[in-house]
Motif scaffolding. Sequence first.
Motif, PDB file in Angstrom:
ATOM      1  N   THR A 175      57.303 -54.174  29.297  1.00 13.48           N
ATOM      2  CA  THR A 175      55.969 -53.570  29.253  1.00 13.48           C
ATOM      3  C   THR A 175      55.192 -53.862  30.523  1.00 13.48           C
ATOM      4  N   LEU A 210      56.594 -51.787  33.244  1.00 10.15           N
ATOM      5  CA  LEU A 210      56.242 -50.396  32.977  1.00 10.15           C
ATOM      6  C   LEU A 210      54.840 -50.081  33.487  1.00 10.15           C
ATOM      7  N   VAL A 211      53.885 -50.922  33.143  1.00  7.43           N
ATOM      8  CA  VAL A 211      52.497 -50.714  33.567  1.00  7.43           C
ATOM      9  C   VAL A 211      52.368 -50.871  35.078  1.00  7.43           C
ATOM     10  N   SER A 239      52.291 -44.813  31.332  1.00  6.29           N
ATOM     11  CA  SER A 239      53.068 -45.627  30.391  1.00  6.29           C
ATOM     12  C   SER A 239      52.920 -45.127  28.953  1.00  6.29           C
TER      13      SER A 239
END
Length: 416
Positions: free
Chosen positions: A276, A279-280, A288
Amino acid sequence: MKVKNWIRQLHGEKLFLLFAMLSGFFITAEYAITKPTSNSIFLAHYNVSLYPYAWLLTIPLNLLVVTFYNRFLERFGCFRMFLITVFATMGINGICGLFVREHPSLAFLLYIWKDIYVMLMFQQLWSVIHTKTSLNKAKYLYGILFGVSGIGAIFGSIVPGFFAVKMGSEHLLFLTVPLYLLFIGAYYAMLRRSGGGLSATKERTRGGLQLIKSSKALKFILIIVVLMQLSTTIMDYQFSSFLQERFPVQDLRTEFYGRLWGLINAFKLCLQFFATFLLVQFLGFRRSHFVVPGVLFGNAILTIFNPSFAFITYSFSVIKTFDYSVFNILKEMLYVPLKTEEKFKAKAVIDVFAYRSAKGLASLFVIGMGALSADKLPYAYSWGPFALFAIWLAVAFLYFQKKETLDTLDGSRRRA
């Protein structure tokens, strides 16, 4: 003096995060025991065909719990409301563990309550975390907080995965009591260091529904939560239908369920700690939000063409992995810039009532599909998530397109 105050504040923040992590750990560890156990006990006394009716009964109980929570939160404060929730859950688990064999109706109560209380626990935890966190910190802290919760889920899933047959499913419920006693201590210590104190929410505020109506961000959160839970519930029913047929013996079914959740929790842990954040960092916060519905949309297409037990189990595992990792982290980040009353009251409506009441709406789809012939059911169920993920992608596109336009206009006005 300034240096001492800064050191004291930094020390307080570290302790706050430590106790927040411990609180998440105890919630997920307990739920990893209760969830597979309650599902298996329900199937032992009833049938998977009664799942939709249990979900429908969740709606009025859910409404009652959220109404009680929002009405008395101001009067009792955070900690007293938390204690009411914890002791109610411990009592239900203990009573069901003792008497569910003689009174099968308790299996119904346990199954319904387990879906409500866990969301209420997380709601009370994350509402406090949001009041202490900025969006810049949330980008890396929230993944860690969810990751520690994931470790708790892995530890908890060991209990049903390896002891269900030896101890009996009903007896596993007693092991949740010591976990919640530890949870009480961690939550109290976290509140003491939250900055707002134990009575941070005693001021008079508007109701949760009114807050949602007046906020585009809250409306967007509400929509994606409902869409996620509708699709998850449909796939849950599809998976449970295959599971009951493959494992008709209660304790063996609990064991398989526990081990499957152990595997899901392991993958979830990797996404929480690393995926995560990356991803961000690489895609940005807005982009995202298209990853989860995009991946699950492709997964739904594959499920339509191969509705076997192995692939249904895989699809169910994927959506549960994303639900408790990337989706929840990104969703929680949306709450950070909101007002305090929105983080408590509106969040309770969305993350407790809407989150679980979506199961009631999904039950209507399941019951409707039940009108079709049995040979078409595996194929028909897969179309539900397919349509829901397509809607989700469209809603996310419209929301972030409008938000980008509004942000640009606001920036132009400030420069003018």
